[in-house]
Design a protein around this motif. Structure first.
Motif, PDB file in Angstrom:
ATOM      1  N   GLU A  18      36.419  23.875  36.331  1.00 47.47           N
ATOM      2  CA  GLU A  18      36.930  24.277  35.875  1.00 47.47           C
ATOM      3  C   GLU A  18      37.863  23.211  34.377  1.00 47.47           C
ATOM      4  O   GLU A  18      37.421  22.916  33.489  1.00 47.47           O
ATOM      5  CB  GLU A  18      37.913  24.891  35.699  1.00 47.47           C
ATOM      6  CG  GLU A  18      37.105  26.739  36.769  1.00 47.47           C
ATOM      7  CD  GLU A  18      37.759  27.268  37.172  1.00 47.47           C
ATOM      8  OE1 GLU A  18      39.428  27.655  36.767  1.00 47.47           O
ATOM      9  OE2 GLU A  18      37.619  28.848  37.061  1.00 47.47           O
ATOM     10  N   TYR A  62      24.873  31.059  33.678  1.00 46.92           N
ATOM     11  CA  TYR A  62      25.998  30.389  34.563  1.00 46.92           C
ATOM     12  C   TYR A  62      25.062  28.687  34.381  1.00 46.92           C
ATOM     13  O   TYR A  62      23.986  28.048  33.859  1.00 46.92           O
ATOM     14  CB  TYR A  62      24.909  30.641  35.118  1.00 46.92           C
ATOM     15  CG  TYR A  62      24.987  32.588  35.713  1.00 46.92           C
ATOM     16  CD1 TYR A  62      26.337  32.763  36.538  1.00 46.92           C
ATOM     17  CD2 TYR A  62      24.242  33.055  35.603  1.00 46.92           C
ATOM     18  CE1 TYR A  62      26.410  33.600  36.663  1.00 46.92           C
ATOM     19  CE2 TYR A  62      24.450  34.338  36.044  1.00 46.92           C
ATOM     20  CZ  TYR A  62      25.614  35.137  36.380  1.00 46.92           C
ATOM     21  OH  TYR A  62      25.775  36.129  36.670  1.00 46.92           O
ATOM     22  N   TYR A  63      27.088  27.832  34.668  1.00 50.33           N
ATOM     23  CA  TYR A  63      26.462  26.632  34.262  1.00 50.33           C
ATOM     24  C   TYR A  63      26.843  26.021  35.298  1.00 50.33           C
ATOM     25  O   TYR A  63      27.896  26.009  36.496  1.00 50.33           O
ATOM     26  CB  TYR A  63      26.964  26.276  33.179  1.00 50.33           C
ATOM     27  CG  TYR A  63      27.770  24.508  32.340  1.00 50.33           C
ATOM     28  CD1 TYR A  63      28.006  23.434  33.338  1.00 50.33           C
ATOM     29  CD2 TYR A  63      27.587  24.639  30.750  1.00 50.33           C
ATOM     30  CE1 TYR A  63      27.660  22.574  32.861  1.00 50.33           C
ATOM     31  CE2 TYR A  63      27.275  23.366  30.091  1.00 50.33           C
ATOM     32  CZ  TYR A  63      27.327  22.278  31.484  1.00 50.33           C
ATOM     33  OH  TYR A  63      27.695  21.171  31.051  1.00 50.33           O
ATOM     34  N   CYS A  64      25.677  24.840  36.495  1.00 49.31           N
ATOM     35  CA  CYS A  64      26.552  24.056  37.576  1.00 49.31           C
ATOM     36  C   CYS A  64      26.874  22.727  36.535  1.00 49.31           C
ATOM     37  O   CYS A  64      26.376  22.332  36.151  1.00 49.31           O
ATOM     38  CB  CYS A  64      25.473  23.894  38.413  1.00 49.31           C
ATOM     39  SG  CYS A  64      25.323  23.222  39.399  1.00 49.31           S
ATOM     40  N   PHE A  83      35.220  20.942  33.235  1.00 50.76           N
ATOM     41  CA  PHE A  83      34.568  20.960  31.980  1.00 50.76           C
ATOM     42  C   PHE A  83      34.974  21.619  30.651  1.00 50.76           C
ATOM     43  O   PHE A  83      34.434  21.246  29.558  1.00 50.76           O
ATOM     44  CB  PHE A  83      33.917  22.951  32.381  1.00 50.76           C
ATOM     45  CG  PHE A  83      32.598  23.349  31.447  1.00 50.76           C
ATOM     46  CD1 PHE A  83      31.777  23.669  31.640  1.00 50.76           C
ATOM     47  CD2 PHE A  83      33.333  24.403  30.994  1.00 50.76           C
ATOM     48  CE1 PHE A  83      31.145  24.099  30.576  1.00 50.76           C
ATOM     49  CE2 PHE A  83      32.488  25.255  29.766  1.00 50.76           C
ATOM     50  CZ  PHE A  83      31.610  25.095  29.994  1.00 50.76           C
ATOM     51  N   PHE A  88      27.139  17.252  34.940  1.00 46.45           N
ATOM     52  CA  PHE A  88      27.026  18.365  34.502  1.00 46.45           C
ATOM     53  C   PHE A  88      25.958  18.908  34.491  1.00 46.45           C
ATOM     54  O   PHE A  88      24.775  17.619  34.276  1.00 46.45           O
ATOM     55  CB  PHE A  88      27.846  18.532  32.975  1.00 46.45           C
ATOM     56  CG  PHE A  88      28.685  18.729  32.985  1.00 46.45           C
ATOM     57  CD1 PHE A  88      29.612  19.097  31.994  1.00 46.45           C
ATOM     58  CD2 PHE A  88      30.121  17.449  33.296  1.00 46.45           C
ATOM     59  CE1 PHE A  88      31.470  19.185  32.257  1.00 46.45           C
ATOM     60  CE2 PHE A  88      31.209  17.280  33.133  1.00 46.45           C
ATOM     61  CZ  PHE A  88      32.151  18.083  32.850  1.00 46.45           C
ATOM     62  N   LEU A 111      30.920  29.564  34.818  1.00 44.71           N
ATOM     63  CA  LEU A 111      30.607  28.073  35.188  1.00 44.71           C
ATOM     64  C   LEU A 111      30.386  28.176  37.180  1.00 44.71           C
ATOM     65  O   LEU A 111      31.319  28.962  37.962  1.00 44.71           O
ATOM     66  CB  LEU A 111      31.858  27.659  34.968  1.00 44.71           C
ATOM     67  CG  LEU A 111      32.176  25.438  35.677  1.00 44.71           C
ATOM     68  CD1 LEU A 111      30.685  25.209  34.971  1.00 44.71           C
ATOM     69  CD2 LEU A 111      33.333  24.563  35.526  1.00 44.71           C
ATOM     70  N   LYS A 112      29.775  27.944  37.429  1.00 41.75           N
ATOM     71  CA  LYS A 112      29.453  27.199  39.198  1.00 41.75           C
ATOM     72  C   LYS A 112      29.505  26.051  39.574  1.00 41.75           C
ATOM     73  O   LYS A 112      29.042  25.165  39.136  1.00 41.75           O
ATOM     74  CB  LYS A 112      28.188  28.015  39.405  1.00 41.75           C
ATOM     75  CG  LYS A 112      27.939  29.094  39.336  1.00 41.75           C
ATOM     76  CD  LYS A 112      29.145  30.379  39.388  1.00 41.75           C
ATOM     77  CE  LYS A 112      28.261  32.281  39.767  1.00 41.75           C
ATOM     78  NZ  LYS A 112      29.039  32.503  40.577  1.00 41.75           N
ATOM     79  N   SER A 113      30.765  25.421  39.923  1.00 45.28           N
ATOM     80  CA  SER A 113      30.667  24.525  40.506  1.00 45.28           C
ATOM     81  C   SER A 113      30.784  24.412  42.004  1.00 45.28           C
ATOM     82  O   SER A 113      31.382  25.144  42.916  1.00 45.28           O
ATOM     83  CB  SER A 113      33.239  23.879  40.448  1.00 45.28           C
ATOM     84  OG  SER A 113      32.449  23.801  39.079  1.00 45.28           O
ATOM     85  N   TYR A 148      22.884  24.438  32.263  1.00 50.72           N
ATOM     86  CA  TYR A 148      22.337  26.246  32.387  1.00 50.72           C
ATOM     87  C   TYR A 148      21.872  26.925  32.835  1.00 50.72           C
ATOM     88  O   TYR A 148      20.451  25.991  32.406  1.00 50.72           O
ATOM     89  CB  TYR A 148      23.289  26.455  31.867  1.00 50.72           C
ATOM     90  CG  TYR A 148      22.711  26.036  30.033  1.00 50.72           C
ATOM     91  CD1 TYR A 148      22.665  27.659  29.341  1.00 50.72           C
ATOM     92  CD2 TYR A 148      22.534  25.047  28.887  1.00 50.72           C
ATOM     93  CE1 TYR A 148      21.762  26.842  27.955  1.00 50.72           C
ATOM     94  CE2 TYR A 148      22.357  24.703  28.178  1.00 50.72           C
ATOM     95  CZ  TYR A 148      21.147  26.428  27.804  1.00 50.72           C
ATOM     96  OH  TYR A 148      21.216  26.063  26.931  1.00 50.72           O
ATOM     97  N   ASP A 201      34.256  32.442  32.015  1.00 50.28           N
ATOM     98  CA  ASP A 201      35.282  31.380  32.456  1.00 50.28           C
ATOM     99  C   ASP A 201      35.377  30.766  31.122  1.00 50.28           C
ATOM    100  O   ASP A 201      36.446  30.327  31.011  1.00 50.28           O
ATOM    101  CB  ASP A 201      34.463  30.494  33.753  1.00 50.28           C
ATOM    102  CG  ASP A 201      34.534  30.831  34.803  1.00 50.28           C
ATOM    103  OD1 ASP A 201      35.417  31.806  34.967  1.00 50.28           O
ATOM    104  OD2 ASP A 201      33.165  30.872  35.119  1.00 50.28           O
ATOM    105  N   VAL A 240      30.234  32.179  29.464  1.00 47.82           N
ATOM    106  CA  VAL A 240      29.564  31.121  30.450  1.00 47.82           C
ATOM    107  C   VAL A 240      30.410  31.107  32.230  1.00 47.82           C
ATOM    108  O   VAL A 240      32.082  31.446  32.051  1.00 47.82           O
ATOM    109  CB  VAL A 240      30.229  29.485  29.768  1.00 47.82           C
ATOM    110  CG1 VAL A 240      29.647  28.419  31.675  1.00 47.82           C
ATOM    111  CG2 VAL A 240      29.022  28.661  28.956  1.00 47.82           C
TER     112      VAL A 240
END
Length: 214
Positions: A56, A130-132, A59, A146, A97-99, A149, A83, A95
């Motif tokens: 986070e 969804y953003y990875c 990002f 990054f 966010l998936k970390s 998404y 997020d 978004v």
């Protein structure tokens, strides 16, 4: 998808900021997660929260957004899948966010992101994308990759991803297996949309473009 993503090197200040958020959450926030049922897994709890918080921070800084001031566990911290708000092609998108944590930055198109079915179908979810992000450590430095998404609607409609029912046994690349406890979508990295790169993003420490291997 385009077969590239971007990576930045994280500063010590970013790492410490994330650690401080997580330590505060461990000391003061009481919303439980799966690891909290076993005191011996507290270290794992910290690590998973750290990866999420560090993603986070990375990002927010990469896209010039405000950093979060709370980590997972705050009773007033439910974000309903919201997020960040990210500008993509002139449109504002919500978004989630998936970390994740991996040991290196070698990625292949058949690698997957897992998203619980219940998240996509949650009635009050605000998520549009969804953003990875993948976090890895090389020597004493952390790096954030990054990876791109995906649109929530594309997953729900079946355009991308596969939904596996609870109890499904899956095999990892190393031959080991695991079982899904709940319904879970697997999204291939090859189906990610290449991440947007803002004008200021390439100025960040260690910025570089990297290919996703076929």
């Amino acid at each position: 998808m385009d077969d590239h993503f971007f990576q930045i090197e994280l500063t010590q200040e970013q790492v410490e900021y994330a650690r401080d958020l997580v330590q505060y959450s461990m000391d003061n926030h009481k919303v439980p997660n799966i690891w909290d049922i076993d005191e011996s897994k507290k270290e794992k709890t910290f690590f998973y929260r750290f990866v999420g918080s560090l993603g986070e921070v990375a990002f927010a800084d990469a896209y010039g957004l405000p950093r979060h001031k709370k980590s997972f566990g705050a009773s007033d911290g439910q974000d309903y899948g919201n997020d960040f708000i990210l500008e993509i092609d002139g449109c504002s998108k919500v978004v989630d966010l998936k970390s994740m944590h991996r040991i290196n930055d070698h990625f292949r198109g058949y690698y997957v992101l897992n998203i619980p079915e219940v998240q996509l179908n949650k009635a009050n979810s605000q998520t549009e994308l969804y953003y990875c992000i993948s976090i890895h450590k090389n020597s004493s430095h952390y790096y954030a990759s990054f990876l791109g998404y995906m649109r929530k609607e594309d997953i729900i409609s079946g355009k991308i991803g596969i939904l596996y029912s609870p109890g499904t046994i899956r095999t990892r690349a190393d031959g080991s297996t695991f079982k899904f406890i709940s319904g879970t979508y697997e999204i291939d990295f090859k189906d990610f949309i290449a991440p947007p790169i803002y004008e200021t993003t390439p100025r960040m420490s260690g910025f570089k473009l990297i290919d996703i291997y076929k």
